[in-house]
Design a protein around this motif. Structure first.
Motif, PDB file in Angstrom:
ATOM      1  N   ARG A  96     -33.500  36.462  57.094  1.00 50.89           N
ATOM      2  CA  ARG A  96     -33.833  36.356  58.526  1.00 50.89           C
ATOM      3  C   ARG A  96     -34.159  34.912  58.886  1.00 50.89           C
ATOM      4  O   ARG A  96     -33.856  34.453  59.993  1.00 50.89           O
ATOM      5  CB  ARG A  96     -34.950  37.314  58.901  1.00 50.89           C
ATOM      6  CG  ARG A  96     -36.334  37.014  58.350  1.00 50.89           C
ATOM      7  CD  ARG A  96     -37.176  36.157  59.251  1.00 50.89           C
ATOM      8  NE  ARG A  96     -38.407  35.727  58.584  1.00 50.89           N
ATOM      9  CZ  ARG A  96     -39.207  34.806  59.044  1.00 50.89           C
ATOM     10  NH1 ARG A  96     -38.923  34.171  60.171  1.00 50.89           N
ATOM     11  NH2 ARG A  96     -40.295  34.458  58.383  1.00 50.89           N
ATOM     12  N   HIS A 148     -36.755  38.394  54.183  1.00 49.40           N
ATOM     13  CA  HIS A 148     -37.364  37.261  54.872  1.00 49.40           C
ATOM     14  C   HIS A 148     -36.517  36.004  54.747  1.00 49.40           C
ATOM     15  O   HIS A 148     -36.388  35.224  55.701  1.00 49.40           O
ATOM     16  CB  HIS A 148     -38.770  37.008  54.326  1.00 49.40           C
ATOM     17  CG  HIS A 148     -39.736  38.088  54.646  1.00 49.40           C
ATOM     18  ND1 HIS A 148     -40.950  38.209  54.023  1.00 49.40           N
ATOM     19  CD2 HIS A 148     -39.667  39.124  55.519  1.00 49.40           C
ATOM     20  CE1 HIS A 148     -41.596  39.249  54.506  1.00 49.40           C
ATOM     21  NE2 HIS A 148     -40.829  39.830  55.407  1.00 49.40           N
ATOM     22  N   PHE A 151     -34.262  34.139  62.790  1.00 45.65           N
ATOM     23  CA  PHE A 151     -34.988  35.235  63.415  1.00 45.65           C
ATOM     24  C   PHE A 151     -36.492  35.068  63.151  1.00 45.65           C
ATOM     25  O   PHE A 151     -36.900  34.710  62.043  1.00 45.65           O
ATOM     26  CB  PHE A 151     -34.533  36.586  62.863  1.00 45.65           C
ATOM     27  CG  PHE A 151     -33.115  36.944  63.222  1.00 45.65           C
ATOM     28  CD1 PHE A 151     -32.534  36.492  64.395  1.00 45.65           C
ATOM     29  CD2 PHE A 151     -32.349  37.746  62.377  1.00 45.65           C
ATOM     30  CE1 PHE A 151     -31.229  36.835  64.731  1.00 45.65           C
ATOM     31  CE2 PHE A 151     -31.049  38.093  62.712  1.00 45.65           C
ATOM     32  CZ  PHE A 151     -30.482  37.631  63.888  1.00 45.65           C
ATOM     33  N   LYS A 192     -31.114  32.892  59.348  1.00 49.06           N
ATOM     34  CA  LYS A 192     -30.500  33.231  60.624  1.00 49.06           C
ATOM     35  C   LYS A 192     -31.354  32.763  61.816  1.00 49.06           C
ATOM     36  O   LYS A 192     -30.911  32.814  62.964  1.00 49.06           O
ATOM     37  CB  LYS A 192     -30.294  34.751  60.688  1.00 49.06           C
ATOM     38  CG  LYS A 192     -29.502  35.233  61.880  1.00 49.06           C
ATOM     39  CD  LYS A 192     -28.100  34.663  61.920  1.00 49.06           C
ATOM     40  CE  LYS A 192     -27.341  35.138  63.151  1.00 49.06           C
ATOM     41  NZ  LYS A 192     -26.117  34.373  63.367  1.00 49.06           N
ATOM     42  N   SER A 226     -29.002  44.353  63.089  1.00 51.32           N
ATOM     43  CA  SER A 226     -29.047  43.494  61.909  1.00 51.32           C
ATOM     44  C   SER A 226     -30.230  42.548  61.976  1.00 51.32           C
ATOM     45  O   SER A 226     -30.446  41.874  62.987  1.00 51.32           O
ATOM     46  CB  SER A 226     -27.752  42.681  61.792  1.00 51.32           C
ATOM     47  OG  SER A 226     -27.817  41.798  60.687  1.00 51.32           O
ATOM     48  N   PHE A 227     -30.999  42.481  60.888  1.00 51.55           N
ATOM     49  CA  PHE A 227     -32.055  41.497  60.746  1.00 51.55           C
ATOM     50  C   PHE A 227     -31.714  40.493  59.652  1.00 51.55           C
ATOM     51  O   PHE A 227     -32.520  39.637  59.315  1.00 51.55           O
ATOM     52  CB  PHE A 227     -33.379  42.207  60.419  1.00 51.55           C
ATOM     53  CG  PHE A 227     -34.595  41.364  60.634  1.00 51.55           C
ATOM     54  CD1 PHE A 227     -34.782  40.647  61.808  1.00 51.55           C
ATOM     55  CD2 PHE A 227     -35.586  41.287  59.662  1.00 51.55           C
ATOM     56  CE1 PHE A 227     -35.911  39.868  62.010  1.00 51.55           C
ATOM     57  CE2 PHE A 227     -36.721  40.521  59.851  1.00 51.55           C
ATOM     58  CZ  PHE A 227     -36.882  39.806  61.038  1.00 51.55           C
ATOM     59  N   SER A 228     -30.503  40.639  59.098  1.00 49.20           N
ATOM     60  CA  SER A 228     -30.052  39.749  58.021  1.00 49.20           C
ATOM     61  C   SER A 228     -29.007  38.752  58.491  1.00 49.20           C
ATOM     62  O   SER A 228     -28.749  37.760  57.812  1.00 49.20           O
ATOM     63  CB  SER A 228     -29.471  40.584  56.881  1.00 49.20           C
ATOM     64  OG  SER A 228     -28.331  41.315  57.344  1.00 49.20           O
TER      65      SER A 228
END
Length: 1016
Positions: A871, A868, A876, A874, A827-829
């Protein structure tokens, strides 16, 4: 004066097809088959250019690729537009109707050149001697910027750059062969036939437009009882009839590399500007065996003013006579140290020229060829040498006297002439052999460097010999010996390629026997020329014998140092006619032998090739083609607003009618957070790393351990460069015991793949590992949101999607929506998320199936901006936003991803340098503005006190900034000095027009800090 011979000569021209061309604006005529050089000489144009440094008058010296002087700007009208290319050799430019040629390196005209003042100054002072650029322009210092540098920049360079766009097209072509033969002379043809008759697939190439090399010129050589030219025609016909032979004329061997890899440069349509198709083609050939039959180059002699127009190589003179029907002069003198040059005296006599004398530096000249010349009543002066040449547009006089120990003694004599044909012996063309590591040895008897396979030959991966020389290129100058050597080389190449080769019965060869030649490196001049001031060694770069001697006296004993100090051999001809003479003079000055001095390094390409050929089709819209995923058409048809990401076009967002970008991004973020969203993630880099040592290799590449990763699991990894700074990041997947899949950023796939290959090939070549960029082989879709699991189940799958069977950072294979798929739980979300990878051809089908199955769950696609935003919510990082080439993993709070157990990884030692561990380095933090609706600008700088006097030092800058629909306010990430110690502190960010935005320093993780959602 140079002129066209009425008849009886000119094997290559068709007198029934006249052509018109222009030289410096003057209309001239030639014939089909002429080169520009032969046509210029036929029109009496002996003076064709100026030298680079002294701007001395220069004429044509050679007849092939070794020509140092006759560089032209070549223009032509083509159907696609005007064509112009500078620095083209007149000797290798085929004449065509409408050709426009301009001479170079002068102003305002060739005859009246202001730059000739350089030569006048050099007559009275050694202003331009070796290394003059290191010794002058030093004082006054202020004059460098305002006087010297602008002048030097204006004077530098060769030729005139094109002003219009290149109208031509170019190609790259990949080919394979059992045996590649480079050179289409007698030796090349014989080597090709020997290999082909053994059954090998043969590719033979020749850089000129005609097969046969010097066999087309020498009328005193018979092969199999017939003239050599007839033998060539028969051999060419036989090879053309063989189904396992490919023949390419106008195709030069440009470079040879390891393991049978070769590049060839084919001039497809230079001689036909109106023709359709590519102008040039760059061949990339992989051959099991290579035979280099590139022949030899005649060496000039070094005497005073040997650069005057009308001084030519002896073999080139007879080339012009017999191939193009052009006699370069009416009164000629031949000066030589070998028998071969006597053939030129005979050819001149047959062409109707008066041969005033043959001047031979050897004490005796009593072979068969000198005897024939004497029988023609041509005077032969043994033990003599030229002292000086006078004249500008044509030779007027020469002086010659008896030579002993390279010095002139006795009375000098003057001879009127308009042509001097000189010959200092022959040098095998060993450039290509040297490209791929072939070693050379000095042959004292023949006075040449020749291939020495016993000292080291180019080899393949298993240590087998892959490249060998044949014929003249191997040091065999006599036709019979060259033919026999070529047959042996062809058979050996075929056998090494896996074919049984039987001995070939060679035809008998009849040629005059030649007596040994004796080296003569320089004829001392008279008067002002006594010390070699105007004895030219390198014609194109105006390097004289005096320059070489001065370099030796000033301590430049290495030939490579002398080369750079004097620029000997550094011009566009790469010293083809000058290297051996320069080595000999350096050796003599140092008191050592020529082999002790050694050779300079030969580098590809053999002769210059066009930038168009190197680029191939990569021009205009194809210079850097926009890459598109398999779902691109769907994106375009459904409101995608695209943005460039690396080489890709990716949807920034999907706008509905009347919807702004901001509104579309807000809708996409909220939908993914509350329902489920689909992202086309096909552009993410995917590099396969495979081999028994793959784990060890990746341990050295990434900051954390990869060899301990279990099959079926994934791990986030960081890459650093050797300075310890973050280079790229991504998820690594262990596919099998010796197989890993490394995900990279979208714009970083090629860069990362090059990084892996550089370290693998140059540092860790002993590791058994292979890498492959497979980015475009797979389509990949991210399914993110609380309903992600339900959507995939609804699409149809045989995979157990439960958290127990497929936990976070794991992967598996199975069928999804009828497609064979890899399913990654990553997961990047920050949401429950899966990435589905399918073969690229299944990408659009999967996309449609997921949208259809997701309709009941409120699925909608989201673009890169929503990605974007999520992320950043979060916390990231994004490579290129939170990194700028000076940021370490520790600066970003990623200490946990840097192994403390590993012995080493790229950048580990750099990360303990004083500056990279000092307190107060910039560290990643989050920012919340005091006014939630106010968003910090990208790149805004933080200051301690906004009211401090200027210059006000900054303490950091904003790296990412967004409005967060999830949080209902603006958020930002920044790199701030000592950021981890500033939690709760309010910083000031001066922006435009005196405005200051204040923001509180907080954790960069704004959403779900415990990670409950992505572990759901």
């Amino acid at each position: 004066m140079a002129h066209r011979i009425a008849a009886g000569h000119g094997r290559l021209i068709d007198r029934s097809k006249p052509l018109k061309f222009h030289f410096d604006g003057e209309e001239l005529s030639g014939f089909e088959g002429d080169t520009l050089a032969s046509a210029l000489l036929a029109n009496g144009k002996v003076f064709v250019g100026r030298s680079f440094k002294y701007h001395r008058p220069r004429g044509i010296v050679a007849s092939g690729a070794e020509e140092p002087n006759a560089l032209m700007g070549i223009g032509a009208a083509t159907p696609a537009g005007p064509r112009f290319e500078p620095n083209q050799r007149a000797t290798t430019t085929e004449l065509f109707d409408g050709l426009q040629a301009i001479s170079q390196n002068h102003w305002p005209s060739l005859e009246r050149d202001v730059g000739a003042i350089n030569a006048a100054v050099a007559e009275v002072a050694p202003v331009f001697s070796a290394g003059f650029y290191y010794k002058t322009f030093l004082k006054p210092r202020i004059a460098w910027k305002h006087v010297f540098e602008p002048f030097i920049r204006q004077a530098a360079g060769l030729g005139k750059a094109p002003e219009s766009a290149d109208p031509d097209t170019y190609e790259h072509f990949h080919a394979f062969a059992d045996v590649l033969v480079i050179g289409g002379g007698l030796s090349g043809l014989q080597a090709a036939r020997s290999a082909a008759e053994a059954g090998a697939d043969v590719l033979i190439v020749e850089q000129t437009a005609h097969w046969g090399g010097r066999a087309l010129v020498e009328t005193d050589v018979e092969i199999g009882g017939r003239p050599a030219a007839e033998h060539v025609a028969a051999e060419v016909a036989a090879l053309q009839a063989m189904p396992n032979v490919r023949m390419r004329a106008r195709c030069m061997g440009a470079g040879l590399y390891d393991h049978g890899w070769a590049t060839l440069y084919e001039r497809v349509n230079d001689h036909r500007p109106e023709a359709e198709g590519p102008r040039h083609r760059l061949w990339k050939v992989r051959a099991k065996q290579i035979v280099v039959a590139s022949g030899a180059i005649e060496r000039p002699l070094t005497f005073a003013c040997n650069d005057r127009p009308g001084v030519m190589l002896a073999a080139a003179v007879r080339d012009y006579i017999r191939l193009w029907g052009v006699c370069p002069g009416r009164k000629a003198v031949v000066v030589a140290n070998n028998d071969d040059a006597y053939r030129t005296a005979i050819a001149l006599h047959e062409a109707g020229a008066q041969v005033r004398a043959v001047i031979d530096t050897r004490p005796r000249a009593d072979g068969a060829l000198p005897a024939r010349v004497r029988a023609l009543q041509i005077p032969v002066h043994e033990g003599h040498a030229i002292a000086a040449v006078e004249g500008v547009k044509a030779i007027e006089f020469i002086q010659h006297g008896r030579v002993a120990n390279n010095g002139l003694i006795g009375k000098t004599e003057r001879l009127g002439c308009d042509l001097v044909a000189m010959s200092g012996g022959w040098s095998p063309v060993v450039h290509l052999y040297s490209h791929c590591g072939g070693k050379l040895r000095w042959d004292d008897e023949q006075v040449m460097f020749r291939p020495a396979p016993e000292r080291g030959a180019p080899t393949g991966a298993a240590g087998e010999v892959t490249t060998r020389c044949a014929g003249t290129a191997n040091g065999h100058l006599a036709p019979s010996a060259a033919l026999e050597d070529a047959a042996v080389a062809g058979r050996a190449a075929a056998e090494a390629a896996g074919f049984a080769a039987a001995p070939v019965e060679l035809p008998t060869v009849s040629a005059p026997e030649e007596t040994p030649f004796r080296p003569h490196w320089m004829s001392p001049g008279l008067g002002k020329q006594r010390h070699g001031t105007k004895h030219f060694v390198d014609f194109q770069n105006d390097v004289t014998a005096a320059d070489v001697m001065l370099a030796a006296r000033e301590g430049y004993e290495s030939v490579e140092h002398t080369k750079r100090y004097t620029t000997l051999g550094m011009a566009t001809d790469q010293g083809k006619t000058s290297n051996i003479n320069g080595l000999a003079l350096l050796a003599e000055q140092l008191g050592v032998t020529i082999p002790e001095v050694g050779t300079t390094t030969f580098r590809p390409p053999y002769t210059p090739i066009s930038l168009g050929a190197i680029a191939g089709p990569a021009k205009g819209v194809l210079f850097k083609p926009v890459r598109q995923t398999m779902m691109h058409a769907w994106h375009r048809e459904n409101g995608a607003d695209f943005e460039p990401v690396g080489d890709w076009e990716r949807p920034y967002c999907y706008r509905k009618p009347g919807e702004s970008r901001e509104a579309a991004v807000r809708r996409e973020v909220l939908n993914a957070r509350s329902k489920v969203g689909l992202l086309d993630a096909s552009t993410l880099g995917k590099i396969l790393v495979k081999g028994p040592d793959a784990g060890r290799f990746l341990d050295r590449i990434y900051t954390n351990m990869m060899s301990t990763l279990k099959e079926g699991r994934c791990r986030y990894g960081l890459m650093c460069n050797e300075n310890g700074f973050l280079f790229d990041d991504g998820v690594v997947v262990r596919l099998g015991a010796d197989s890993f899949l490394c995900h990279t950023t979208t714009g970083g796939a090629e860069r990362v793949h090059g990084h892996l290959e550089e370290w693998l090939q140059t540092e860790w070549w002993d590791l058994d590992v292979h890498t492959l960029n497979i980015t475009e082989q797979w389509s990949q879709v991210a399914v993110a949101g609380p309903e992600a699991r339900n959507l995939i189940q609804a699409a149809g799958t045989d995979i157990d999607l439960s958290g127990e069977a497929l936990p976070f950072m794991s992967w598996t294979e199975g069928m999804i929506a009828g497609c064979p798929a890899r399913l990654f739980r990553i997961s990047f979300s920050g949401e429950l998320s899966y990435e589905i990878a399918v073969p690229a051809s299944h990408g659009l089908m999967l996309w449609h199936a997921l949208l259809e199955a997701g309709a009941e769950f409120g699925a909608m696609p989201y673009g890169t901006e929503a990605l974007h935003v999520m992320r950043a919510e979060k916390g990231f990082i994004m490579i290129g936003d939170e990194t700028d080439g000076t940021v370490t993993p520790q600066d970003l709070g990623l200490h946990w991803a840097v192994s403390k157990k590993k012995e080493d990884f790229i950048g580990k030692r750099a990360q303990v340098r004083v500056d990279l561990v000092r307190p107060g380095r910039k560290q990643l933090v989050g920012l919340l503005t005091e006014n939630p609706a106010e968003r910090l600008p990208d790149g805004a700088h933080a200051v301690e006190r906004p009211d401090a006097p200027k210059p006000n030092p900054t303490i950091g800058h904003v790296t990412s900034t967004y409005h967060s629909p999830t949080l209902g306010r603006s958020i930002a990430m920044a790199l701030i000095d000592g950021g981890a110690e500033r939690m709760g502190e309010v910083l000031s960010f001066p922006v435009a027009e005196g405005k200051v935005i204040r923001a509180e320093v907080v954790s960069p993780v704004f959403y779900d800090p415990e990670g409950e959602k992505l572990h759901a």
